[in-house]
Design a protein around this motif. Sequence first.
Motif, PDB file in Angstrom:
ATOM      1  N   ILE A   9       0.828  -1.210   0.000  1.00  0.00           N
ATOM      2  CA  ILE A   9       0.000   0.000   0.000  1.00  0.00           C
ATOM      3  C   ILE A   9       0.861   1.259   0.000  1.00  0.00           C
ATOM      4  O   ILE A   9       0.493   2.289  -0.576  1.00  0.00           O
ATOM      5  CB  ILE A   9      -0.959  -0.008   1.208  1.00  0.00           C
ATOM      6  CG1 ILE A   9      -1.928  -1.180   1.086  1.00  0.00           C
ATOM      7  CG2 ILE A   9      -1.731   1.300   1.321  1.00  0.00           C
ATOM      8  CD1 ILE A   9      -2.835  -1.365   2.274  1.00  0.00           C
ATOM      9  N   GLY A  10       2.033   1.197   0.631  1.00  0.00           N
ATOM     10  CA  GLY A  10       2.890   2.377   0.721  1.00  0.00           C
ATOM     11  C   GLY A  10       3.672   2.662  -0.545  1.00  0.00           C
ATOM     12  O   GLY A  10       4.363   3.684  -0.628  1.00  0.00           O
ATOM     13  N   ASP A  11       3.571   1.788  -1.535  1.00  0.00           N
ATOM     14  CA  ASP A  11       4.350   1.962  -2.766  1.00  0.00           C
ATOM     15  C   ASP A  11       3.421   2.062  -3.970  1.00  0.00           C
ATOM     16  O   ASP A  11       3.624   1.402  -4.982  1.00  0.00           O
ATOM     17  CB  ASP A  11       5.320   0.794  -2.937  1.00  0.00           C
ATOM     18  CG  ASP A  11       6.296   1.017  -4.094  1.00  0.00           C
ATOM     19  OD1 ASP A  11       6.611   2.194  -4.371  1.00  0.00           O
ATOM     20  OD2 ASP A  11       6.715   0.033  -4.717  1.00  0.00           O
ATOM     21  N   GLN A  12       2.409   2.919  -3.862  1.00  0.00           N
ATOM     22  CA  GLN A  12       1.475   3.133  -4.957  1.00  0.00           C
ATOM     23  C   GLN A  12       1.873   4.397  -5.731  1.00  0.00           C
ATOM     24  O   GLN A  12       2.261   5.401  -5.126  1.00  0.00           O
ATOM     25  CB  GLN A  12       0.048   3.293  -4.425  1.00  0.00           C
ATOM     26  CG  GLN A  12      -0.480   2.056  -3.719  1.00  0.00           C
ATOM     27  CD  GLN A  12      -0.695   0.899  -4.662  1.00  0.00           C
ATOM     28  OE1 GLN A  12      -1.590   0.917  -5.495  1.00  0.00           O
ATOM     29  NE2 GLN A  12       0.142  -0.118  -4.553  1.00  0.00           N
ATOM     30  N   PRO A  13       1.796   4.394  -7.051  1.00  0.00           N
ATOM     31  CA  PRO A  13       2.197   5.576  -7.818  1.00  0.00           C
ATOM     32  C   PRO A  13       1.204   6.727  -7.638  1.00  0.00           C
ATOM     33  O   PRO A  13      -0.005   6.491  -7.492  1.00  0.00           O
ATOM     34  CB  PRO A  13       2.175   5.067  -9.265  1.00  0.00           C
ATOM     35  CG  PRO A  13       1.179   3.960  -9.251  1.00  0.00           C
ATOM     36  CD  PRO A  13       1.317   3.308  -7.917  1.00  0.00           C
ATOM     37  N   PRO A  14       1.699   7.965  -7.616  1.00  0.00           N
ATOM     38  CA  PRO A  14       0.769   9.104  -7.561  1.00  0.00           C
ATOM     39  C   PRO A  14      -0.015   9.209  -8.860  1.00  0.00           C
ATOM     40  O   PRO A  14       0.492   8.874  -9.936  1.00  0.00           O
ATOM     41  CB  PRO A  14       1.704  10.308  -7.383  1.00  0.00           C
ATOM     42  CG  PRO A  14       3.006   9.871  -7.967  1.00  0.00           C
ATOM     43  CD  PRO A  14       3.098   8.400  -7.690  1.00  0.00           C
ATOM     44  N   GLU A  15      -1.269   9.642  -8.755  1.00  0.00           N
ATOM     45  CA  GLU A  15      -2.112   9.832  -9.946  1.00  0.00           C
ATOM     46  C   GLU A  15      -2.722  11.224  -9.865  1.00  0.00           C
ATOM     47  O   GLU A  15      -3.777  11.432  -9.257  1.00  0.00           O
ATOM     48  CB  GLU A  15      -3.192   8.742 -10.020  1.00  0.00           C
ATOM     49  CG  GLU A  15      -2.603   7.366 -10.263  1.00  0.00           C
ATOM     50  CD  GLU A  15      -3.641   6.258 -10.411  1.00  0.00           C
ATOM     51  OE1 GLU A  15      -3.313   5.223 -11.027  1.00  0.00           O
ATOM     52  OE2 GLU A  15      -4.770   6.425  -9.910  1.00  0.00           O
ATOM     53  N   LEU A  16      -2.018  12.167 -10.460  1.00  0.00           N
ATOM     54  CA  LEU A  16      -2.411  13.578 -10.394  1.00  0.00           C
ATOM     55  C   LEU A  16      -2.837  14.072 -11.768  1.00  0.00           C
ATOM     56  O   LEU A  16      -2.248  13.703 -12.782  1.00  0.00           O
ATOM     57  CB  LEU A  16      -1.236  14.419  -9.875  1.00  0.00           C
ATOM     58  CG  LEU A  16      -0.612  13.958  -8.538  1.00  0.00           C
ATOM     59  CD1 LEU A  16       0.636  14.760  -8.234  1.00  0.00           C
ATOM     60  CD2 LEU A  16      -1.625  14.078  -7.414  1.00  0.00           C
ATOM     61  N   TRP A  17      -3.871  14.902 -11.799  1.00  0.00           N
ATOM     62  CA  TRP A  17      -4.342  15.546 -13.029  1.00  0.00           C
ATOM     63  C   TRP A  17      -4.630  14.527 -14.141  1.00  0.00           C
ATOM     64  O   TRP A  17      -4.319  14.751 -15.313  1.00  0.00           O
ATOM     65  CB  TRP A  17      -3.319  16.583 -13.515  1.00  0.00           C
ATOM     66  CG  TRP A  17      -2.989  17.582 -12.454  1.00  0.00           C
ATOM     67  CD1 TRP A  17      -3.795  18.534 -11.920  1.00  0.00           C
ATOM     68  CD2 TRP A  17      -1.716  17.708 -11.766  1.00  0.00           C
ATOM     69  NE1 TRP A  17      -3.131  19.241 -10.938  1.00  0.00           N
ATOM     70  CE2 TRP A  17      -1.862  18.759 -10.827  1.00  0.00           C
ATOM     71  CE3 TRP A  17      -0.507  17.037 -11.853  1.00  0.00           C
ATOM     72  CZ2 TRP A  17      -0.828  19.147  -9.990  1.00  0.00           C
ATOM     73  CZ3 TRP A  17       0.523  17.417 -11.019  1.00  0.00           C
ATOM     74  CH2 TRP A  17       0.365  18.470 -10.113  1.00  0.00           C
ATOM     75  N   ASN A  18      -5.215  13.396 -13.739  1.00  0.00           N
ATOM     76  CA  ASN A  18      -5.569  12.351 -14.710  1.00  0.00           C
ATOM     77  C   ASN A  18      -4.372  11.819 -15.505  1.00  0.00           C
ATOM     78  O   ASN A  18      -4.506  11.432 -16.665  1.00  0.00           O
ATOM     79  CB  ASN A  18      -6.654  12.838 -15.674  1.00  0.00           C
ATOM     80  CG  ASN A  18      -8.022  12.809 -15.031  1.00  0.00           C
ATOM     81  OD1 ASN A  18      -8.223  12.152 -14.011  1.00  0.00           O
ATOM     82  ND2 ASN A  18      -8.965  13.516 -15.615  1.00  0.00           N
ATOM     83  N   GLN A  19      -3.213  11.838 -14.866  1.00  0.00           N
ATOM     84  CA  GLN A  19      -2.020  11.233 -15.461  1.00  0.00           C
ATOM     85  C   GLN A  19      -1.760   9.925 -14.735  1.00  0.00           C
ATOM     86  O   GLN A  19      -1.626   9.890 -13.507  1.00  0.00           O
ATOM     87  CB  GLN A  19      -0.806  12.170 -15.325  1.00  0.00           C
ATOM     88  CG  GLN A  19      -0.999  13.517 -15.986  1.00  0.00           C
ATOM     89  CD  GLN A  19      -1.209  13.394 -17.490  1.00  0.00           C
ATOM     90  OE1 GLN A  19      -0.408  12.785 -18.191  1.00  0.00           O
ATOM     91  NE2 GLN A  19      -2.282  13.996 -17.990  1.00  0.00           N
TER      92      GLN A  19
END
Length: 293
Positions: free
Chosen positions: A176-186
């Motif tokens: 759970i601590g190693d999830q990629p960020p998902e910002l601005w629909n990227q």
Amino acid sequence: MDYLDKLEAHSIYIFREAYREFKHLAMLWSIGKDSTVLLYLARKAFFGHVPFPLIHIDTSFKIPEMIEYRNKLARELKLKLIVGQNKEALKTKQTFPDDNVDRITCCKLLKTEALKNTLSGQFPRYRLDHELGVFVEDQDKETYTGVIVGVRADEEGSRSKERYFSPRDKNSDWDIGDQPPELWNQFKTEFALKTHVRIHPLLDWTELNIWEYIDRENIPVVSLYFDNDNGKRYRSLGCYPCTLPIDSTAKNVKDIIKELKSGKLKNIAERSGRAQDKDGGGTLEELRREGYM
């Protein structure tokens, strides 16, 4: 566009990104309302065709009406339906209904282990043969590395920690601590070799959104969701020894929408009728870290 249109468009975008990026793709179908909405969104995304198999993990303890509904819809829509089971656990009766293990162990064996080994090709896969009308062993043993799932963030605490594209390691374990960020629909769709990725097109949908979409699109669902003149209905579907109905007089989709909007259920968890969620406290997240849906 209204709010449902926006949710639909975003989910279709996720479907198409997944289909473009993952060579061996599959979708989990639990037969419940969420994964059935997911199925109809897939058909919209690909113009009436579902270009990947639907996988159902059959514990053998599902309510019979669920299996009847599954087979009927699969035949009507000409779906490539794959069924997986932990046959060894069932054969040796290592199950909660047989009183040999607790609920959590039963879930680990019949759901988590069955899912992981079905996806990897280690367990036999059984495909619905539309010509013969029966299930036959599927000869395709290739690992599914991209798996589409009907997870919603509002349904349960551990699900709120997911991403649209959520990586697992080669054993399907979830960090759970190693999830990629998902910002601005990227979205990150490129991962290391042997990474197993869960894809969640419904992540931002709510329970109310699901029922409003079912109403708008006239999607058929199992009648267990409705009151059949006994003042009770199922809000969440699972295995019959561990799933209880709620008190409700909602007899159709519009009644459920009205019930949800009334606030009657606002302080009652959607999965409150799922007994395995309560055993030991925090156990559902533990199961999901190990590969559970």
